[in-house]
Scaffold this motif. Sequence first.
Motif, PDB file in Angstrom:
ATOM      1  N   THR A  65     -28.434 -43.191 -27.274  1.00  0.00           N
ATOM      2  CA  THR A  65     -28.902 -42.921 -28.630  1.00  0.00           C
ATOM      3  C   THR A  65     -27.865 -42.109 -29.398  1.00  0.00           C
ATOM      4  OG1 THR A  65     -30.038 -40.870 -27.989  1.00  0.00           O
ATOM      5  CG2 THR A  65     -31.309 -42.924 -27.873  1.00  0.00           C
ATOM      6  N   TYR A  66     -27.844 -42.333 -30.702  1.00  0.00           N
ATOM      7  CA  TYR A  66     -26.942 -41.595 -31.607  1.00  0.00           C
ATOM      8  C   TYR A  66     -27.722 -41.268 -32.886  1.00  0.00           C
ATOM      9  CZ  TYR A  66     -23.197 -43.319 -28.583  1.00  0.00           C
ATOM     10  OH  TYR A  66     -22.402 -43.604 -27.500  1.00  0.00           O
ATOM     11  N   ALA A  67     -28.880 -40.636 -32.714  1.00  0.00           N
ATOM     12  CA  ALA A  67     -29.739 -40.314 -33.847  1.00  0.00           C
ATOM     13  C   ALA A  67     -29.361 -38.965 -34.440  1.00  0.00           C
ATOM     14  CB  ALA A  67     -31.200 -40.300 -33.408  1.00  0.00           C
ATOM     15  N   VAL A  68     -29.826 -38.715 -35.650  1.00  0.00           N
ATOM     16  CA  VAL A  68     -29.568 -37.429 -36.307  1.00  0.00           C
ATOM     17  C   VAL A  68     -30.003 -36.282 -35.405  1.00  0.00           C
ATOM     18  CG1 VAL A  68     -30.294 -35.943 -38.237  1.00  0.00           C
ATOM     19  CG2 VAL A  68     -29.668 -38.343 -38.654  1.00  0.00           C
ATOM     20  N   GLN A  69     -31.162 -36.418 -34.763  1.00  0.00           N
ATOM     21  CA  GLN A  69     -31.649 -35.337 -33.907  1.00  0.00           C
ATOM     22  C   GLN A  69     -30.774 -35.130 -32.678  1.00  0.00           C
ATOM     23  OE1 GLN A  69     -33.945 -33.038 -34.667  1.00  0.00           O
ATOM     24  NE2 GLN A  69     -33.950 -34.096 -36.646  1.00  0.00           N
ATOM     25  N   ASP A  70     -30.090 -36.163 -32.209  1.00  0.00           N
ATOM     26  CA  ASP A  70     -29.134 -35.998 -31.114  1.00  0.00           C
ATOM     27  C   ASP A  70     -27.992 -35.100 -31.554  1.00  0.00           C
ATOM     28  OD1 ASP A  70     -30.469 -37.730 -29.291  1.00  0.00           O
ATOM     29  OD2 ASP A  70     -29.637 -39.450 -30.349  1.00  0.00           O
ATOM     30  N   PHE A  71     -27.528 -35.277 -32.787  1.00  0.00           N
ATOM     31  CA  PHE A  71     -26.420 -34.473 -33.292  1.00  0.00           C
ATOM     32  C   PHE A  71     -26.860 -33.033 -33.574  1.00  0.00           C
ATOM     33  CE2 PHE A  71     -25.073 -38.799 -35.111  1.00  0.00           C
ATOM     34  CZ  PHE A  71     -24.443 -39.147 -33.925  1.00  0.00           C
ATOM     35  N   VAL A  72     -28.143 -32.858 -33.905  1.00  0.00           N
ATOM     36  CA  VAL A  72     -28.688 -31.507 -34.051  1.00  0.00           C
ATOM     37  C   VAL A  72     -28.602 -30.777 -32.716  1.00  0.00           C
ATOM     38  CG1 VAL A  72     -30.809 -30.191 -34.504  1.00  0.00           C
ATOM     39  CG2 VAL A  72     -30.194 -32.127 -35.973  1.00  0.00           C
ATOM     40  N   SER A  73     -28.995 -31.468 -31.653  1.00  0.00           N
ATOM     41  CA  SER A  73     -28.893 -30.892 -30.309  1.00  0.00           C
ATOM     42  C   SER A  73     -27.440 -30.615 -29.939  1.00  0.00           C
ATOM     43  CB  SER A  73     -29.516 -31.855 -29.294  1.00  0.00           C
ATOM     44  OG  SER A  73     -29.306 -31.408 -27.976  1.00  0.00           O
ATOM     45  N   LEU A  74     -26.535 -31.510 -30.328  1.00  0.00           N
ATOM     46  CA  LEU A  74     -25.112 -31.323 -30.052  1.00  0.00           C
ATOM     47  C   LEU A  74     -24.601 -30.015 -30.655  1.00  0.00           C
ATOM     48  CD1 LEU A  74     -22.298 -33.979 -30.420  1.00  0.00           C
ATOM     49  CD2 LEU A  74     -22.032 -31.701 -31.339  1.00  0.00           C
ATOM     50  N   VAL A  75     -24.954 -29.735 -31.909  1.00  0.00           N
ATOM     51  CA  VAL A  75     -24.485 -28.515 -32.565  1.00  0.00           C
ATOM     52  C   VAL A  75     -24.995 -27.282 -31.830  1.00  0.00           C
ATOM     53  CG1 VAL A  75     -24.574 -27.141 -34.688  1.00  0.00           C
ATOM     54  CG2 VAL A  75     -24.277 -29.627 -34.814  1.00  0.00           C
ATOM     55  N   ASP A  76     -26.259 -27.304 -31.418  1.00  0.00           N
ATOM     56  CA  ASP A  76     -26.818 -26.181 -30.663  1.00  0.00           C
ATOM     57  C   ASP A  76     -26.066 -25.976 -29.354  1.00  0.00           C
ATOM     58  OD1 ASP A  76     -28.891 -24.151 -30.031  1.00  0.00           O
ATOM     59  OD2 ASP A  76     -29.504 -25.630 -28.521  1.00  0.00           O
ATOM     60  N   GLN A  77     -25.788 -27.063 -28.633  1.00  0.00           N
ATOM     61  CA  GLN A  77     -25.052 -26.959 -27.375  1.00  0.00           C
ATOM     62  C   GLN A  77     -23.616 -26.511 -27.598  1.00  0.00           C
ATOM     63  OE1 GLN A  77     -25.648 -30.197 -24.426  1.00  0.00           O
ATOM     64  NE2 GLN A  77     -27.079 -31.059 -25.933  1.00  0.00           N
ATOM     65  N   PHE A  78     -22.999 -27.020 -28.648  1.00  0.00           N
ATOM     66  CA  PHE A  78     -21.623 -26.649 -28.980  1.00  0.00           C
ATOM     67  C   PHE A  78     -21.515 -25.135 -29.207  1.00  0.00           C
ATOM     68  CE2 PHE A  78     -18.336 -25.853 -32.209  1.00  0.00           C
ATOM     69  CZ  PHE A  78     -17.229 -26.427 -31.605  1.00  0.00           C
ATOM     70  N   MET A  79     -22.419 -24.595 -29.988  1.00  0.00           N
ATOM     71  CA  MET A  79     -22.393 -23.165 -30.270  1.00  0.00           C
ATOM     72  C   MET A  79     -22.657 -22.361 -29.006  1.00  0.00           C
ATOM     73  SD  MET A  79     -24.346 -23.132 -33.990  1.00  0.00           S
ATOM     74  CE  MET A  79     -23.999 -21.388 -34.322  1.00  0.00           C
ATOM     75  N   ASP A  80     -23.553 -22.849 -28.180  1.00  0.00           N
ATOM     76  CA  ASP A  80     -23.858 -22.161 -26.927  1.00  0.00           C
ATOM     77  C   ASP A  80     -22.643 -22.131 -26.002  1.00  0.00           C
ATOM     78  OD1 ASP A  80     -25.931 -20.944 -25.170  1.00  0.00           O
ATOM     79  OD2 ASP A  80     -25.452 -22.665 -23.902  1.00  0.00           O
ATOM     80  N   ARG A  81     -21.955 -23.270 -25.854  1.00  0.00           N
ATOM     81  CA  ARG A  81     -20.795 -23.345 -24.959  1.00  0.00           C
ATOM     82  C   ARG A  81     -19.647 -22.457 -25.441  1.00  0.00           C
ATOM     83  NH1 ARG A  81     -24.186 -26.199 -22.815  1.00  0.00           N
ATOM     84  NH2 ARG A  81     -23.854 -28.092 -21.583  1.00  0.00           N
ATOM     85  N   LEU A  82     -19.485 -22.334 -26.750  1.00  0.00           N
ATOM     86  CA  LEU A  82     -18.379 -21.553 -27.289  1.00  0.00           C
ATOM     87  C   LEU A  82     -18.750 -20.099 -27.566  1.00  0.00           C
ATOM     88  CD1 LEU A  82     -17.252 -24.465 -27.637  1.00  0.00           C
ATOM     89  CD2 LEU A  82     -16.029 -23.608 -29.623  1.00  0.00           C
ATOM     90  N   GLY A  83     -19.976 -19.733 -27.248  1.00  0.00           N
ATOM     91  CA  GLY A  83     -20.398 -18.353 -27.429  1.00  0.00           C
ATOM     92  C   GLY A  83     -20.561 -17.951 -28.883  1.00  0.00           C
ATOM     93  N   ILE A  84     -20.892 -18.915 -29.748  1.00  0.00           N
ATOM     94  CA  ILE A  84     -21.117 -18.630 -31.167  1.00  0.00           C
ATOM     95  C   ILE A  84     -22.619 -18.452 -31.369  1.00  0.00           C
ATOM     96  CG2 ILE A  84     -20.844 -19.446 -33.525  1.00  0.00           C
ATOM     97  CD1 ILE A  84     -18.541 -21.223 -32.507  1.00  0.00           C
TER      98      ILE A  84
END
Length: 281
Positions: A65-84
Amino acid sequence: MSSITTDQGIVHYEVYGRGRPVILLHGWLGSWGLWQETMAYLGRYYRTYALDFWGFGESGKKRDTYAVQDFVSLVDQFMDRLGIDRAPLVGHSMGGTVSLSVAIKYPQRVNKVVVVGSPIVGSSLAVPLKLAGYRGIAFMLFNMMGGFRLAMRVASPVICRDERFANMMDRDLSRTTLESFLLSIASLRRTDLRPMLGQIKIPAMGMYGDRDVIVHPKQWEPMKKGIEHAQIERFPTAGHFIMLEEPQDFSQRLKAFLDMKDSVPATVMSTTLTPTPSVTL
């Protein structure tokens, strides 16, 4: 080139500058590369991150899947991994829809949100984009990719007056899969953020080009109606890709907003609104 690994695939990103973080999100069929000039300007004052959504640019393309909500989850994970812990989100087109959705779903993550030519309602997309969200049409386009890329080159001057745009779009198209092409725009077409915009209590800004032929240029209206304190910046001579067509003015207005205090004033923010003729896509 940098990347992080998530449970759903690799996420490629670029980072430039020092200071407080700002995260930049691209639109449909785009990549982080559309933000290079913006990063060069903002990087003198902020630490800017620009990432590729799953299915686009250099990020992973092995998802169902490549839905808008998938990308919302991506941003949350991205910030978590980078400590933002918390940062402003700046999103172009689909990226702006994602930014608003993150602010709604993960309000603790976002202290400011900026959308650039973004659809608040999916029905505001131009007819060719809405049609691309149907599997049969998307399949046909991908089986005629050479002709499709040529058609995009021909249409490029109408979409964006930056002479580099045709090559940038062709590069990004070459790195897009059928599934990411189809499923992301189909999801965006079905999106309607209007019922949830009232949940956004942080400073918000919408930047819209009056000559946009991709997203209806008056999508600032439902944004303003839903987020009363939202600041609206309009560009009378720009289209969908404001950051490419008017990079200096765009970057200066964006920085001025980012530099403001995070709190929303008790009174509604003033807006820079001017009459514009109705446009139907």
